[in-house]
Design a protein around this motif. Structure first.
Motif, PDB file in Angstrom:
ATOM      1  N   SER A 253       0.839  -1.196   0.000  1.00  0.00           N
ATOM      2  CA  SER A 253       0.000   0.000   0.000  1.00  0.00           C
ATOM      3  C   SER A 253       0.877   1.250   0.000  1.00  0.00           C
ATOM      4  CB  SER A 253      -0.913   0.015   1.227  1.00  0.00           C
ATOM      5  OG  SER A 253      -0.160   0.273   2.411  1.00  0.00           O
ATOM      6  N   LEU A 254       0.317   2.345  -0.435  1.00  0.00           N
ATOM      7  CA  LEU A 254       1.078   3.597  -0.418  1.00  0.00           C
ATOM      8  C   LEU A 254       1.494   3.967   1.000  1.00  0.00           C
ATOM      9  CD1 LEU A 254      -0.779   5.853  -3.024  1.00  0.00           C
ATOM     10  CD2 LEU A 254       1.260   4.432  -3.343  1.00  0.00           C
ATOM     11  N   ASN A 255       0.624   3.719   1.980  1.00  0.00           N
ATOM     12  CA  ASN A 255       0.988   4.044   3.361  1.00  0.00           C
ATOM     13  C   ASN A 255       2.156   3.190   3.840  1.00  0.00           C
ATOM     14  OD1 ASN A 255      -0.759   6.149   3.890  1.00  0.00           O
ATOM     15  ND2 ASN A 255      -2.400   4.829   4.643  1.00  0.00           N
ATOM     16  N   GLU A 256       2.218   1.932   3.401  1.00  0.00           N
ATOM     17  CA  GLU A 256       3.366   1.102   3.743  1.00  0.00           C
ATOM     18  C   GLU A 256       4.608   1.562   2.980  1.00  0.00           C
ATOM     19  OE1 GLU A 256       1.167  -3.178   4.733  1.00  0.00           O
ATOM     20  OE2 GLU A 256       1.776  -2.723   2.672  1.00  0.00           O
TER      21      GLU A 256
ATOM     22  N   PRO B   6      10.719   7.098   2.805  1.00  0.00           N
ATOM     23  CA  PRO B   6      10.421   8.305   2.009  1.00  0.00           C
ATOM     24  C   PRO B   6      11.095   8.326   0.638  1.00  0.00           C
ATOM     25  CG  PRO B   6      10.841   8.896   4.293  1.00  0.00           C
ATOM     26  CD  PRO B   6      11.178   7.439   4.165  1.00  0.00           C
ATOM     27  N   ARG B   7      12.262   7.701   0.517  1.00  0.00           N
ATOM     28  CA  ARG B   7      12.940   7.677  -0.783  1.00  0.00           C
ATOM     29  C   ARG B   7      12.055   7.026  -1.844  1.00  0.00           C
ATOM     30  NH1 ARG B   7      18.341   7.415  -2.712  1.00  0.00           N
ATOM     31  NH2 ARG B   7      18.545   6.112  -4.584  1.00  0.00           N
ATOM     32  N   TRP B   8      11.384   5.948  -1.467  1.00  0.00           N
ATOM     33  CA  TRP B   8      10.488   5.278  -2.405  1.00  0.00           C
ATOM     34  C   TRP B   8       9.325   6.196  -2.788  1.00  0.00           C
ATOM     35  CZ3 TRP B   8       9.871  -0.290   0.023  1.00  0.00           C
ATOM     36  CH2 TRP B   8      11.063  -1.017  -0.208  1.00  0.00           C
ATOM     37  N   GLY B   9       8.768   6.903  -1.813  1.00  0.00           N
ATOM     38  CA  GLY B   9       7.666   7.812  -2.101  1.00  0.00           C
ATOM     39  C   GLY B   9       8.072   8.922  -3.052  1.00  0.00           C
ATOM     40  N   LYS B  10       9.250   9.475  -2.837  1.00  0.00           N
ATOM     41  CA  LYS B  10       9.746  10.532  -3.725  1.00  0.00           C
ATOM     42  C   LYS B  10       9.900  10.014  -5.149  1.00  0.00           C
ATOM     43  CE  LYS B  10      12.471  12.746  -0.054  1.00  0.00           C
ATOM     44  NZ  LYS B  10      13.853  13.098   0.388  1.00  0.00           N
TER      45      LYS B  10
ATOM     46  N   ASP C 298      -0.729  13.650  -6.094  1.00  0.00           N
ATOM     47  CA  ASP C 298      -0.975  14.680  -5.074  1.00  0.00           C
ATOM     48  C   ASP C 298      -0.660  14.161  -3.679  1.00  0.00           C
ATOM     49  OD1 ASP C 298      -1.812  16.308  -7.136  1.00  0.00           O
ATOM     50  OD2 ASP C 298      -3.961  15.985  -6.761  1.00  0.00           O
ATOM     51  N   PHE C 299      -0.977  12.910  -3.415  1.00  0.00           N
ATOM     52  CA  PHE C 299      -0.698  12.303  -2.110  1.00  0.00           C
ATOM     53  C   PHE C 299       0.805  12.238  -1.838  1.00  0.00           C
ATOM     54  CE2 PHE C 299       0.334   8.318   0.181  1.00  0.00           C
ATOM     55  CZ  PHE C 299      -0.298   8.563   1.395  1.00  0.00           C
ATOM     56  N   LEU C 300       1.587  11.921  -2.867  1.00  0.00           N
ATOM     57  CA  LEU C 300       3.028  11.759  -2.700  1.00  0.00           C
ATOM     58  C   LEU C 300       3.799  13.077  -2.783  1.00  0.00           C
ATOM     59  CD1 LEU C 300       3.519   8.599  -4.958  1.00  0.00           C
ATOM     60  CD2 LEU C 300       3.500   8.651  -2.453  1.00  0.00           C
ATOM     61  N   ALA C 301       3.191  14.105  -3.341  1.00  0.00           N
ATOM     62  CA  ALA C 301       3.906  15.362  -3.601  1.00  0.00           C
ATOM     63  C   ALA C 301       4.575  15.958  -2.362  1.00  0.00           C
ATOM     64  CB  ALA C 301       2.957  16.371  -4.241  1.00  0.00           C
TER      65      ALA C 301
ATOM     66  N   ALA D  39      15.230  16.971  -4.143  1.00  0.00           N
ATOM     67  CA  ALA D  39      16.643  16.596  -4.041  1.00  0.00           C
ATOM     68  C   ALA D  39      16.961  15.455  -4.996  1.00  0.00           C
ATOM     69  CB  ALA D  39      16.988  16.195  -2.608  1.00  0.00           C
ATOM     70  N   ASP D  40      18.205  15.440  -5.471  1.00  0.00           N
ATOM     71  CA  ASP D  40      18.649  14.378  -6.372  1.00  0.00           C
ATOM     72  C   ASP D  40      18.709  13.059  -5.607  1.00  0.00           C
ATOM     73  OD1 ASP D  40      19.730  12.847  -8.353  1.00  0.00           O
ATOM     74  OD2 ASP D  40      21.704  13.795  -8.339  1.00  0.00           O
ATOM     75  N   LEU D  41      18.017  12.045  -6.109  1.00  0.00           N
ATOM     76  CA  LEU D  41      18.013  10.738  -5.469  1.00  0.00           C
ATOM     77  C   LEU D  41      19.102   9.818  -6.023  1.00  0.00           C
ATOM     78  CD1 LEU D  41      14.171  10.018  -5.298  1.00  0.00           C
ATOM     79  CD2 LEU D  41      15.677  10.660  -3.417  1.00  0.00           C
ATOM     80  N   GLY D  42      19.742  10.214  -7.127  1.00  0.00           N
ATOM     81  CA  GLY D  42      20.732   9.362  -7.729  1.00  0.00           C
ATOM     82  C   GLY D  42      20.079   8.116  -8.324  1.00  0.00           C
ATOM     83  N   LEU D  43      20.859   7.062  -8.478  1.00  0.00           N
ATOM     84  CA  LEU D  43      20.348   5.800  -9.016  1.00  0.00           C
ATOM     85  C   LEU D  43      20.204   4.783  -7.893  1.00  0.00           C
ATOM     86  CD1 LEU D  43      22.533   5.491 -12.243  1.00  0.00           C
ATOM     87  CD2 LEU D  43      20.222   6.411 -12.040  1.00  0.00           C
ATOM     88  N   GLY D  44      19.371   3.782  -8.125  1.00  0.00           N
ATOM     89  CA  GLY D  44      19.242   2.698  -7.148  1.00  0.00           C
ATOM     90  C   GLY D  44      17.883   2.658  -6.504  1.00  0.00           C
ATOM     91  N   THR D  45      17.594   1.516  -5.855  1.00  0.00           N
ATOM     92  CA  THR D  45      16.282   1.284  -5.239  1.00  0.00           C
ATOM     93  C   THR D  45      16.379   1.039  -3.751  1.00  0.00           C
ATOM     94  OG1 THR D  45      16.428  -1.104  -5.703  1.00  0.00           O
ATOM     95  CG2 THR D  45      15.402   0.285  -7.380  1.00  0.00           C
ATOM     96  N   HIS D  46      17.547   1.216  -3.147  1.00  0.00           N
ATOM     97  CA  HIS D  46      17.682   0.950  -1.714  1.00  0.00           C
ATOM     98  C   HIS D  46      16.694   1.846  -0.953  1.00  0.00           C
ATOM     99  CE1 HIS D  46      19.483   0.670   2.321  1.00  0.00           C
ATOM    100  NE2 HIS D  46      19.971  -0.462   1.904  1.00  0.00           N
ATOM    101  N   PRO D  47      15.987   1.299   0.026  1.00  0.00           N
ATOM    102  CA  PRO D  47      14.897   2.047   0.650  1.00  0.00           C
ATOM    103  C   PRO D  47      15.336   3.234   1.486  1.00  0.00           C
ATOM    104  CG  PRO D  47      15.247  -0.038   1.799  1.00  0.00           C
ATOM    105  CD  PRO D  47      16.079  -0.091   0.552  1.00  0.00           C
ATOM    106  N   GLU D  48      16.544   3.229   1.995  1.00  0.00           N
ATOM    107  CA  GLU D  48      16.947   4.300   2.902  1.00  0.00           C
ATOM    108  C   GLU D  48      17.785   5.353   2.190  1.00  0.00           C
ATOM    109  OE1 GLU D  48      17.040   1.662   6.991  1.00  0.00           O
ATOM    110  OE2 GLU D  48      18.919   2.040   5.944  1.00  0.00           O
TER     111      GLU D  48
END
Length: 348
Positions: free
Chosen positions: A290-293, A298-302, A330-333, A339-348
């Motif tokens: 879910s979006l709440n999960e 926050p990196r994933w949400g961004k 709108d929920f995620l905005a 900020a630049d997130l760079g590359l990768g999928t690490h959650p933190e």
């Protein structure tokens, strides 16, 4: 991964949730701020994924195992045609019995055991309470067809592609948790016919290259890729056959419920060459969050915010997002500080 299996449902009262550990190992699919359809294939199986990740083993088993197997049983009771096997695929059926039983017993010995005495096999599935002796290769010694028997005991959908005439054909499958496509409709189709509805991809020749690659896939060298869509409520079975049950939910998203109702749905798609039949097993294992999960990282949400903002309209329509995409953006905005997130999928 914690394999303390949960009792939960993917329909009606929707009691499905992810533990903190399941959230952390979720296969977040976006390494960049923009998404374009691509093959994105990499090696799969032992040694190709971090310990505890969904990539650690060839077949992933997690806390949702019992609940997903039960959901499959419900679907098959209502619609047995979700399982399809053309008559010439019997060698492939036994290939799948071997692949799945060997993988599960080797990687999760606390839950699954397999003993072999020549062709006399003894299979134990502790979570589902199954204890079965049978003769490998003798269909009469199992309670149902071999592939149906074992595919009822794994998570995710499985489509078996027969290779002939320099093409791949969807001639067998156990498909009960698909994202708006029908195995009954696609059975017997060629690789390109099956993927024909995907927008953009054919124009840039993705499936020509993918087919050429897969025709040369080697036994013992499985590969994987990630695909994604979104769904409303944690429902596994979003098939065309059952559209009246889940389709209206797409219009139910509001700014107040979007975090609970909208789920990112990621498919871990793996392909295995089979030894006897020379067919290719294509697994489609779905993970829901879910979006709440999701925004607990926050990196994933961004990143999801940026992907959805820039998503091509054709892909948004194809994935069925148009009714609620802007509400999700709108929920995620508020999470996205630019900020630049760079590359990768690490959650933190």
């Amino acid at each position: 991964m914690n394999t303390q299996f949960k009792q939960e449902t993917f329909r009606d009262d929707y009691t499905y949730t992810n533990s903190a550990e399941a959230i952390r190992r979720f296969p977040f699919p976006f390494a960049e701020d923009e998404y374009m359809y691509s093959v994105n294939i990499e090696m799969h199986g032992e040694g190709t994924g971090a310990a505890g990740s969904v990539f650690e083993h060839g077949i992933d088993v997690d806390e949702h195992y019992i609940a997903e197997c039960e959901d499959r049983r419900i679907v098959l009771d209502e619609d047995p045609d979700r399982y399809t096997a053309l008559p010439h695929m019997m060698d492939a059926q036994w290939d799948m019995v071997e692949l799945m039983m060997d993988s599960l017993s080797k990687d999760y010995p606390e839950h699954f055991q397999l003993q072999k005495d020549g062709d006399n096999w003894h299979w134990v599935n502790k979570p589902l309470g199954i204890d079965q002796t049978f003769v490998f290769g003798d269909e009469a010694t199992l309670p149902m067809q071999p592939f149906e028997y074992i595919s009822r005991q794994v998570q995710g959908d499985w489509i078996i592609l027969d290779q002939r005439d320099d093409d791949l054909f969807a001639d067998m499958g156990m498909v009960t948790s698909q994202a708006d496509w029908s195995m009954a409709f696609d059975a017997g189709m060629s690789f390109k016919e099956w993927h024909g509805p995907v927008p953009q991809a054919n124009e840039i020749g993705i499936f020509d290259r993918a087919l050429k690659y897969l025709l040369h896939l080697q036994y013992g060298s499985p590969v994987r890729r990630l695909n994604w869509t979104m769904t409303i409520n944690p429902r596994l079975d979003t098939s065309p056959e059952n559209y009246p049950f889940w389709g209206p939910d797409n219009a139910s998203v509001t700014p107040e419920n979007v975090g609970d109702k909208v789920y990112l749905r990621v498919e871990l798609q793996a392909l295995f060459r089979l030894p006897r039949s020379n067919a290719i097993a294509f697994s489609v294992r779905g993970y829901l969050i879910s979006l709440n999960e999701l925004i607990t990282y926050p990196r994933w949400g961004k990143r999801l915010h940026r992907v959805l903002k820039q998503l091509h309209p054709d892909l948004s329509e194809y994935k069925g997002l148009d009714n609620y995409r802007q509400t999700v953006i709108d929920f995620l905005a508020p999470l996205d500080d630019g900020a630049d997130l760079g590359l990768g999928t690490h959650p933190e």
